[in-house]
Design a protein around this motif. Structure first.
Motif, short mmCIF file in Angstrom:
data_model
loop_
_atom_site.label_atom_id
_atom_site.label_comp_id
_atom_site.label_asym_id
_atom_site.label_seq_id
_atom_site.Cartn_x
_atom_site.Cartn_y
_atom_site.Cartn_z
N LYS A 67 -10.20 -5.38 -4.01
CA LYS A 67 -9.44 -5.25 -2.77
C LYS A 67 -10.10 -6.07 -1.66
O LYS A 67 -9.42 -6.75 -0.88
N ALA A 68 -11.43 -6.02 -1.59
CA ALA A 68 -12.16 -6.78 -0.57
C ALA A 68 -11.96 -8.28 -0.78
O ALA A 68 -11.75 -9.03 0.19
N THR A 69 -11.99 -8.73 -2.04
CA THR A 69 -11.78 -10.15 -2.34
C THR A 69 -10.36 -10.57 -1.98
O THR A 69 -10.14 -11.66 -1.45
N SER A 111 -5.21 -4.13 -5.05
CA SER A 111 -5.87 -3.16 -5.91
C SER A 111 -6.17 -1.87 -5.16
O SER A 111 -6.72 -1.88 -4.06
N GLN A 112 -5.79 -0.76 -5.77
CA GLN A 112 -6.09 0.54 -5.20
C GLN A 112 -7.25 1.21 -5.94
O GLN A 112 -7.73 2.26 -5.55
N ASP A 113 -7.71 0.55 -7.00
CA ASP A 113 -8.72 1.16 -7.87
C ASP A 113 -10.12 0.57 -7.66
O ASP A 113 -11.11 1.30 -7.77
N CYS A 114 -10.18 -0.71 -7.39
CA CYS A 114 -11.48 -1.38 -7.27
C CYS A 114 -11.68 -1.92 -5.86
O CYS A 114 -10.94 -2.81 -5.42
N LYS A 115 -12.67 -1.39 -5.17
CA LYS A 115 -12.92 -1.82 -3.79
C LYS A 115 -13.33 -3.29 -3.72
O LYS A 115 -13.01 -3.98 -2.75
N LYS A 116 -14.04 -3.77 -4.73
CA LYS A 116 -14.48 -5.17 -4.71
C LYS A 116 -13.30 -6.12 -4.84
O LYS A 116 -13.24 -7.15 -4.17
N SER A 165 2.51 1.65 -3.56
CA SER A 165 1.53 1.15 -4.54
C SER A 165 1.92 1.47 -5.98
O SER A 165 1.54 0.76 -6.91
N GLU A 170 0.81 -1.22 0.00
CA GLU A 170 0.00 0.00 0.00
C GLU A 170 0.85 1.27 0.00
O GLU A 170 0.54 2.24 -0.70
N ASN A 193 -8.56 -9.27 0.36
CA ASN A 193 -8.51 -9.35 1.83
C ASN A 193 -9.13 -10.64 2.34
O ASN A 193 -8.66 -11.22 3.33
#
Length: 205
Positions: free
Chosen positions: A85-87, A78-83, A70, A67, A89
């Motif tokens: 990034k969540a996956t 991923s710094q662009d797509c929250k989905k 980056s 991070e 994590n």
């Protein structure tokens, strides 16, 4: 030899970051001396110093590097797509909570006990392999849907698996991975990364 240190080194190489590697003589007890305890109060390795920031726990270090830097090297998170990034994590948690507890213990039985002159416990190996098989069945299903664990790009979620897998591939437990086509294909891809080759070369030195 430390899987935790290998995990951080792989991240440093993936991010194309310059670093100084400082050996800690654990056989001489250097990890329990005041100088190292100031970096890691639990007397473990690795520890990271980045300017005035000191971190320990390898997974926290890799996430910080991914991070904070980056824009360098591979994205890893991923710094662009929250989905996405969540996956990522989610699978980072799966590695830490489901995969590694069994894989690391199995590596200890099959690899590290021999290094320390200890005897492998066949019953423990059988139990751990049984548990790991169930985890890998979930991975096989996941990897049938995407190229990597978090999607179609290599991330920290994949990288974190490399150290334990590296040791287990040199043992009879290799069949657990080879018998699952999607898992086997995934391992070949992540193990072939240039950054990981640098970690292995460094270990050989």
């Amino acid at each position: 030899m430390s899987t935790a240190t290998m995990r951080v080194l792989a991240t440093l190489y993936e991010k194309d970051l310059q670093f100084e590697l400082i050996p800690v003589d654990m056989r001489a007890g250097a990890h329990k001396q005041e100088a190292h305890l100031a970096l890691n109060p639990f007397g473990q390795i690795p520890a990271l110093e980045d300017g005035d920031l000191t971190l320990f726990e390898s997974r926290a270090i890799t996430q910080y590097l991914a991070e904070e830097y980056s824009e360098k090297g591979e994205k890893l998170i991923s710094q662009d797509c929250k989905k996405v990034k969540a996956t990522t994590n989610v699978w980072l948690q799966v590695e830490g909570q489901q995969f590694d507890p069994n894989a690391s213990k199995l590596a200890f039985e099959r690899v590290f006990k021999g290094m320390f002159g200890m005897t492998t416990d066949p019953a423990a190996v059988q139990e751990l392999e049984g548990k790991l098989q169930k985890v890998l069945d979930v991975y096989e299903a996941r990897l049938a849907k995407s190229e990597f664990l978090a999607g179609d790009s290599f991330t920290l979620a994949d990288l974190h698996h490399l150290p334990a897998i590296h040791y287990l591939l040199g043992t009879d437990s290799k069949v657990l991975f080879d018998s699952r086509p999607k898992v086997s294909e995934w391992i070949k891809k992540i193990s072939a990364r240039p950054a990981w080759a640098k970690v292995i070369d460094l270990q050989k030195q």
